[in-house]
Motif scaffolding. Structure first.
Motif, PDB file in Angstrom:
ATOM      1  N   LYS A 214       5.009  -3.536   2.637  1.00 38.60           N
ATOM      2  CA  LYS A 214       4.535  -2.172   2.879  1.00 38.60           C
ATOM      3  C   LYS A 214       5.429  -1.237   2.068  1.00 38.60           C
ATOM      4  O   LYS A 214       6.651  -1.226   2.248  1.00 38.60           O
ATOM      5  CB  LYS A 214       4.628  -1.832   4.359  1.00 38.60           C
ATOM      6  N   ALA A 215       4.803  -0.475   1.188  1.00 39.95           N
ATOM      7  CA  ALA A 215       5.530   0.359   0.227  1.00 39.95           C
ATOM      8  C   ALA A 215       6.544   1.281   0.898  1.00 39.95           C
ATOM      9  O   ALA A 215       7.695   1.363   0.471  1.00 39.95           O
ATOM     10  CB  ALA A 215       4.543   1.175  -0.604  1.00 39.95           C
ATOM     11  N   ALA A 216       6.141   1.975   1.947  1.00 39.10           N
ATOM     12  CA  ALA A 216       7.010   2.967   2.579  1.00 39.10           C
ATOM     13  C   ALA A 216       8.184   2.314   3.312  1.00 39.10           C
ATOM     14  O   ALA A 216       9.260   2.894   3.401  1.00 39.10           O
ATOM     15  CB  ALA A 216       6.204   3.833   3.537  1.00 39.10           C
ATOM     16  N   ASP A 217       7.990   1.098   3.844  1.00 44.34           N
ATOM     17  CA  ASP A 217       9.015   0.435   4.656  1.00 44.34           C
ATOM     18  C   ASP A 217       9.970  -0.435   3.850  1.00 44.34           C
ATOM     19  O   ASP A 217      11.056  -0.765   4.303  1.00 44.34           O
ATOM     20  CB  ASP A 217       8.348  -0.461   5.723  1.00 44.34           C
ATOM     21  N   ASN A 218       9.551  -0.842   2.649  1.00 44.98           N
ATOM     22  CA  ASN A 218      10.292  -1.826   1.865  1.00 44.98           C
ATOM     23  C   ASN A 218      11.742  -1.438   1.545  1.00 44.98           C
ATOM     24  O   ASN A 218      12.642  -2.264   1.711  1.00 44.98           O
ATOM     25  CB  ASN A 218       9.502  -2.165   0.598  1.00 44.98           C
TER      26      ASN A 218
ATOM     27  N   CYS B  79      10.474   6.320  -4.422  1.00 42.57           N
ATOM     28  CA  CYS B  79      11.268   7.431  -3.860  1.00 42.57           C
ATOM     29  C   CYS B  79      12.141   6.944  -2.707  1.00 42.57           C
ATOM     30  O   CYS B  79      13.266   7.406  -2.539  1.00 42.57           O
ATOM     31  CB  CYS B  79      10.361   8.573  -3.439  1.00 42.57           C
ATOM     32  N   GLY B  80      11.637   5.977  -1.924  1.00 38.36           N
ATOM     33  CA  GLY B  80      12.431   5.381  -0.844  1.00 38.36           C
ATOM     34  C   GLY B  80      13.656   4.677  -1.402  1.00 38.36           C
ATOM     35  O   GLY B  80      14.773   4.853  -0.902  1.00 38.36           O
TER      36      GLY B  80
ATOM     37  N   THR C 243       4.748   5.387  -5.509  1.00 42.27           N
ATOM     38  CA  THR C 243       5.621   6.560  -5.501  1.00 42.27           C
ATOM     39  C   THR C 243       6.464   6.569  -4.228  1.00 42.27           C
ATOM     40  O   THR C 243       7.676   6.800  -4.283  1.00 42.27           O
ATOM     41  CB  THR C 243       4.787   7.854  -5.636  1.00 42.27           C
ATOM     42  N   LYS C 244       5.828   6.274  -3.071  1.00 40.13           N
ATOM     43  CA  LYS C 244       6.574   6.209  -1.797  1.00 40.13           C
ATOM     44  C   LYS C 244       7.684   5.171  -1.877  1.00 40.13           C
ATOM     45  O   LYS C 244       8.816   5.420  -1.457  1.00 40.13           O
ATOM     46  CB  LYS C 244       5.616   5.805  -0.662  1.00 40.13           C
ATOM     47  N   GLN C 245       7.337   4.008  -2.414  1.00 39.23           N
ATOM     48  CA  GLN C 245       8.305   2.920  -2.503  1.00 39.23           C
ATOM     49  C   GLN C 245       9.465   3.309  -3.432  1.00 39.23           C
ATOM     50  O   GLN C 245      10.633   3.162  -3.073  1.00 39.23           O
ATOM     51  CB  GLN C 245       7.613   1.654  -3.009  1.00 39.23           C
TER      52      GLN C 245
ATOM     53  N   GLY D 219       1.257   4.698  -3.072  1.00 36.86           N
ATOM     54  CA  GLY D 219       2.136   3.677  -2.497  1.00 36.86           C
ATOM     55  C   GLY D 219       3.359   3.421  -3.358  1.00 36.86           C
ATOM     56  O   GLY D 219       4.483   3.332  -2.864  1.00 36.86           O
TER      57      GLY D 219
END
Length: 150
Positions: free
Chosen positions: A138-142, A49-50, A45-47, A43
């Motif tokens: 949410k990590a990916a959406d933040n 990288c986003g 890492t996704k955040q 999570g």
């Protein structure tokens, strides 16, 4: 979580290169201050990288991105290098900033209660006031969510 409209607590923390950063030095810019549990986890890492992917747009809008966790400076350095992160990661092993921003909470992992960082993102204006606060993000959406807030 801290209330919108309150002055953001001051901090002085080392980044991934060991250089000290204070909130005061970002006066005049919008600051996206995000707290995350741990480097190199899915999570987080996704955040990260986003935020990295959208970093040019944040910069265009006059905003800086600062990620904070209790990981060490060395851990942040590896995380930054592994993913080519273009923004500052702050190390807070003593939890001074993490506790000042009220993100150190009891968490329930598989029925086991532990203390940890609750993924939280603050938007701080040019004057140092909290203008937006998002808890349990949410990590990916933040990252996209924060870009839309600017």
């Amino acid at each position: 979580m801290l209330e919108i409209g309150t002055k953001a607590p001051a901090f002085s923390l080392p980044d991934q290169n060991g250089d000290m950063h204070t909130l005061e030095e970002y006066r005049g810019k919008k600051v996206i201050l995000y707290f995350y549990p741990k480097d190199n986890t899915p999570g987080c890492t996704k955040q990260a990288c986003g935020f990295g992917d959208l970093y040019p747009q944040f910069a265009e809008k006059g905003a800086v991105v600062l990620g904070v966790s209790k990981d060490s400076v060395a851990s942040h350095k590896k995380f930054e290098e592994k993913y080519g992160l273009p923004f500052t990661l702050l190390s807070d092993p003593e939890l001074t900033c993490i506790q000042a921003y009220d993100v150190w909470k009891e968490k329930n992992m598989y029925g086991k209660k532990t203390m940890g960082v609750v993924r939280t993102t603050y938007l701080i204006d040019e004057e140092g006031t909290i203008v937006k606060a998002f808890g349990k993000v949410k990590a990916a959406d933040n990252p996209a969510q924060m870009l839309a807030e600017l």
